[in-house]
Design a protein around this motif. Structure first.
Motif, PDB file in Angstrom:
ATOM      1  N   ASN A 282       0.994  -1.253   0.020  1.00  0.00           N
ATOM      2  CA  ASN A 282       0.194  -0.068  -0.101  1.00  0.00           C
ATOM      3  C   ASN A 282       0.920   1.237   0.114  1.00  0.00           C
ATOM      4  O   ASN A 282       0.479   2.295  -0.953  1.00  0.00           O
ATOM      5  CB  ASN A 282      -0.856   0.111   1.195  1.00  0.00           C
ATOM      6  CG  ASN A 282      -2.015  -0.918   1.044  1.00  0.00           C
ATOM      7  OD1 ASN A 282      -2.401  -1.487   2.344  1.00  0.00           O
ATOM      8  ND2 ASN A 282      -2.380  -1.404  -0.017  1.00  0.00           N
ATOM      9  N   GLN A 283       1.870   1.290   0.932  1.00  0.00           N
ATOM     10  CA  GLN A 283       2.651   2.422   1.176  1.00  0.00           C
ATOM     11  C   GLN A 283       3.483   2.816  -0.274  1.00  0.00           C
ATOM     12  O   GLN A 283       3.981   3.817  -0.456  1.00  0.00           O
ATOM     13  CB  GLN A 283       3.380   2.378   2.161  1.00  0.00           C
ATOM     14  CG  GLN A 283       2.646   2.445   3.583  1.00  0.00           C
ATOM     15  CD  GLN A 283       1.767   3.668   3.889  1.00  0.00           C
ATOM     16  OE1 GLN A 283       2.146   4.697   3.454  1.00  0.00           O
ATOM     17  NE2 GLN A 283       0.560   3.276   3.910  1.00  0.00           N
ATOM     18  N   LYS A 284       4.162   1.467  -0.749  1.00  0.00           N
ATOM     19  CA  LYS A 284       5.006   1.689  -1.994  1.00  0.00           C
ATOM     20  C   LYS A 284       4.132   2.261  -3.243  1.00  0.00           C
ATOM     21  O   LYS A 284       4.619   3.166  -3.942  1.00  0.00           O
ATOM     22  CB  LYS A 284       5.388   0.242  -2.507  1.00  0.00           C
ATOM     23  CG  LYS A 284       6.214   0.176  -3.633  1.00  0.00           C
ATOM     24  CD  LYS A 284       6.522  -1.063  -4.219  1.00  0.00           C
ATOM     25  CE  LYS A 284       7.282  -1.048  -5.609  1.00  0.00           C
ATOM     26  NZ  LYS A 284       6.785  -0.489  -6.701  1.00  0.00           N
ATOM     27  N   GLY A 285       2.523   2.065  -3.391  1.00  0.00           N
ATOM     28  CA  GLY A 285       1.896   2.669  -4.295  1.00  0.00           C
ATOM     29  C   GLY A 285       1.620   4.055  -3.858  1.00  0.00           C
ATOM     30  O   GLY A 285       1.536   4.989  -5.098  1.00  0.00           O
ATOM     31  N   LEU A 286       1.728   4.477  -2.553  1.00  0.00           N
ATOM     32  CA  LEU A 286       1.648   5.809  -2.214  1.00  0.00           C
ATOM     33  C   LEU A 286       2.920   6.598  -2.274  1.00  0.00           C
ATOM     34  O   LEU A 286       2.806   7.905  -2.013  1.00  0.00           O
ATOM     35  CB  LEU A 286       0.842   6.168  -0.780  1.00  0.00           C
ATOM     36  CG  LEU A 286      -0.582   5.476  -0.559  1.00  0.00           C
ATOM     37  CD1 LEU A 286      -1.054   5.559   0.613  1.00  0.00           C
ATOM     38  CD2 LEU A 286      -1.651   6.345  -1.603  1.00  0.00           C
ATOM     39  N   LYS A 287       3.935   5.830  -2.443  1.00  0.00           N
ATOM     40  CA  LYS A 287       5.455   6.385  -2.323  1.00  0.00           C
ATOM     41  C   LYS A 287       5.610   6.962  -1.097  1.00  0.00           C
ATOM     42  O   LYS A 287       6.626   7.952  -0.970  1.00  0.00           O
ATOM     43  CB  LYS A 287       5.673   7.210  -3.440  1.00  0.00           C
ATOM     44  CG  LYS A 287       5.661   6.577  -4.939  1.00  0.00           C
ATOM     45  CD  LYS A 287       6.037   7.562  -5.885  1.00  0.00           C
ATOM     46  CE  LYS A 287       6.061   6.530  -7.342  1.00  0.00           C
ATOM     47  NZ  LYS A 287       4.980   5.957  -7.499  1.00  0.00           N
ATOM     48  N   ASN A 288       5.164   6.359  -0.011  1.00  0.00           N
ATOM     49  CA  ASN A 288       5.333   7.138   1.424  1.00  0.00           C
ATOM     50  C   ASN A 288       6.410   6.082   2.042  1.00  0.00           C
ATOM     51  O   ASN A 288       5.959   5.136   2.799  1.00  0.00           O
ATOM     52  CB  ASN A 288       4.035   7.265   2.376  1.00  0.00           C
ATOM     53  CG  ASN A 288       4.238   7.847   3.373  1.00  0.00           C
ATOM     54  OD1 ASN A 288       5.446   8.082   4.050  1.00  0.00           O
ATOM     55  ND2 ASN A 288       3.266   8.543   4.004  1.00  0.00           N
ATOM     56  N   TYR A 289       7.734   6.325   1.832  1.00  0.00           N
ATOM     57  CA  TYR A 289       8.445   5.277   2.283  1.00  0.00           C
ATOM     58  C   TYR A 289       8.965   5.565   3.904  1.00  0.00           C
ATOM     59  O   TYR A 289       9.445   4.426   4.463  1.00  0.00           O
ATOM     60  CB  TYR A 289       9.770   5.585   1.567  1.00  0.00           C
ATOM     61  CG  TYR A 289       9.653   5.026   0.034  1.00  0.00           C
ATOM     62  CD1 TYR A 289       9.097   4.189  -0.415  1.00  0.00           C
ATOM     63  CD2 TYR A 289       9.912   6.323  -0.778  1.00  0.00           C
ATOM     64  CE1 TYR A 289       9.029   3.854  -1.666  1.00  0.00           C
ATOM     65  CE2 TYR A 289       9.615   6.136  -2.184  1.00  0.00           C
ATOM     66  CZ  TYR A 289       9.131   4.830  -2.568  1.00  0.00           C
ATOM     67  OH  TYR A 289       8.974   4.749  -3.969  1.00  0.00           O
ATOM     68  N   VAL A 290       8.878   6.478   4.491  1.00  0.00           N
ATOM     69  CA  VAL A 290       8.804   6.645   5.833  1.00  0.00           C
ATOM     70  C   VAL A 290       7.959   6.040   6.608  1.00  0.00           C
ATOM     71  O   VAL A 290       8.153   5.065   7.418  1.00  0.00           O
ATOM     72  CB  VAL A 290       8.963   8.320   6.245  1.00  0.00           C
ATOM     73  CG1 VAL A 290       9.009   8.417   7.871  1.00  0.00           C
ATOM     74  CG2 VAL A 290      10.026   9.044   5.592  1.00  0.00           C
ATOM     75  N   GLU A 291       6.613   6.208   6.097  1.00  0.00           N
ATOM     76  CA  GLU A 291       5.577   5.219   6.643  1.00  0.00           C
ATOM     77  C   GLU A 291       5.718   3.832   6.534  1.00  0.00           C
ATOM     78  O   GLU A 291       5.399   3.105   7.394  1.00  0.00           O
ATOM     79  CB  GLU A 291       4.199   5.721   6.083  1.00  0.00           C
ATOM     80  CG  GLU A 291       3.039   5.137   7.012  1.00  0.00           C
ATOM     81  CD  GLU A 291       2.869   5.772   8.261  1.00  0.00           C
ATOM     82  OE1 GLU A 291       1.773   5.202   8.857  1.00  0.00           O
ATOM     83  OE2 GLU A 291       3.448   6.425   8.885  1.00  0.00           O
TER      84      GLU A 291
END
Length: 432
Positions: A282-291
């Motif tokens: 999910n976070q990879k799709g959002l490109k939110n790598y810290v989360e």
């Protein structure tokens, strides 16, 4: 976790109920299941590619993309089911050449032949399960596995021991119960999903013109290395069964008891690993790598706590747990010593399973495959063989080798995940 555990519980129930027939019968199901589990590991590992791709499309809100991934994945898992069944049939003669006790092999063959056929419904179910997992709808696969295990228990009672109008078939009865329960799993899953509005768009029948080579390649590119990862680990544990078999039926039965209990807790870790795959995807799709890192390390901490509890449980109950399978005192004594070692490797086994799940969510599978091969076969297996055979420590030496392999795997994979996620954060910060 329950959904992942379901596959193994079918075999675990078989072993517990067959164990009451005697150590030789338990060793026979051990031999049959050990070879069969190699095929399961390849098939399941391949199907795991569906989950991160579905999770990524779900976070992007792209239902059309998700539908195509699911349906291409289902086609591929069905083909894998047929291929794995064919492979199991072709390699059946190898059972006669593994230096196993003759009486064990004779009993194992008919059990193996029937269970091998269950590979097809099992792989179709995996296609559905990994799809629903990717959408975070994990309860349906859980319900299916619960139903399958209830059916398996009832059929085992009827067919292993002979009840009412049913004949006493012993271990062949256990195999028939396994096959029917796995077929029931597929029908249950399809009926439930067909009646849920959320899945309507995904279950729309695919047309031949919609089949795209690039989607098939993407799933295979993720699935093949993941299947290798599973194969390397399960292959090592299968080798431990075969090595233990060279010490006699009692040693093999003891090894199977400890292995079944350890593999049961491992499947709990695999369930946490699926959660890591979904949330990291999910976070990879959002490109939110810290989360992404925060979520992943939360999963690592969760599995550490869970496996620590199992570790304590194995050590405290080492003299009690083997009684679930047999009342043979010699078998129980050997199994008890193995459970102490199993208690030690719970932590590393759980962590490496979940880190692999997180790396899968990042769609990083090639380097982890190399790392698992090094840990299991370059480091672990030589230790198993040296301690077990050369130093004549028997099953205990083999299990110390397994501990070495799993600990090496956990360390190498953690280092890989830490390096990769730090690199992704630095790259994003450098472009913003």
């Amino acid at each position: 976790m329950i959904g992942s555990l379901g596959h193994l519980l079918v075999g675990l129930i078989d072993d517990i109920m067959v164990g009451r027939l005697g150590p030789v019968e338990l060793a026979a199901t051990s031999l049959g299941n050990s070879v069969f589990f190699i095929a399961i590991s390849i098939g399941m590992g391949f199907s795991f590619a569906i989950t991160p791709l579905i999770a990524e499309s779900d976070s992007e809100g792209d239902e059309k993309k998700g539908r195509l991934i699911f349906q291409h994945g289902l086609v591929l898992t069905t083909i894998m089911g047929v291929a794995m069944f064919a492979m199991l049939v072709l390699i059946k003669p190898i059972l006669y050449h593994l230096d196993q006790p003759e009486e064990v092999v004779v009993l194992a063959i008919p059990y193996y032949e029937i269970v091998a056929f269950s590979m097809l419904p099992l792989m179709i179910f995996q296609g559905f399960k990994q799809f629903t997992d990717g959408l975070s709808q994990t309860k349906y696969a859980m319900h299916a596995t619960i139903v399958a295990n209830i059916i398996n228990v009832l059929l085992n009672f009827a067919l292993i021991y002979g009840m009412w109008i049913f004949p006493r078939l012993e271990i062949v009865g256990a195999a028939i119960g396994t096959l029917i329960s796995r077929i029931a799993m597929v029908f249950f899953m399809y009926i439930v999903l067909s009646n849920k509005l959320i899945f309507t768009v995904y279950l729309k029948r695919i047309h031949f013109a919609e089949i795209k080579k690039e989607i098939l390649k993407r799933i295979i590119k993720l699935g093949f290395p993941t299947a290798l990862q599973m194969l390397f680990e399960v292959g090592l544990f299968t080798a431990s069964v075969l090595l233990a078999g060279t010490f006699g039926a009692y040693a093999q039965a003891s090894n199977q008891i400890a292995l079944k209990l350890a593999t049961t807790t491992f499947m709990i870790a695999v369930g946490v690993g699926v959660a890591a795959t979904v949330r990291v995807g999910n976070q990879k799709g959002l490109k939110n790598y810290v989360e992404l890192r925060r979520i992943a390390f939360s999963n690592f901490l969760l599995v550490f706590i869970i496996m620590f509890c199992f570790s304590i449980g194995f050590m405290l109950l080492k003299d009690i747990l083997p009684w679930m399978f047999t009342d043979n005192l010699e078998v129980i004594g050997i199994a008890s010593s193995l459970l102490v070692v199993a208690g030690f490797f719970q932590l590393s086994d759980g962590i490496q399973a979940v880190v692999l799940g997180a790396l899968r969510g990042l769609q990083d599978v090639n380097i982890p495959s190399i790392l698992t091969f090094i840990a299991y076969w370059i480091i672990g297996f030589p230790v198993c063989y040296y301690l077990g055979t050369i130093l004549e420590m028997g099953p205990l030496g083999i299990w110390i080798g397994l501990l070495t392999a799993l600990t090496s795997s956990a360390i190498l994979l953690l280092l890989r995940f830490n390096y990769l996620t730090n690199k992704l954060i630095q790259q994003k910060n450098g472009t913003t």
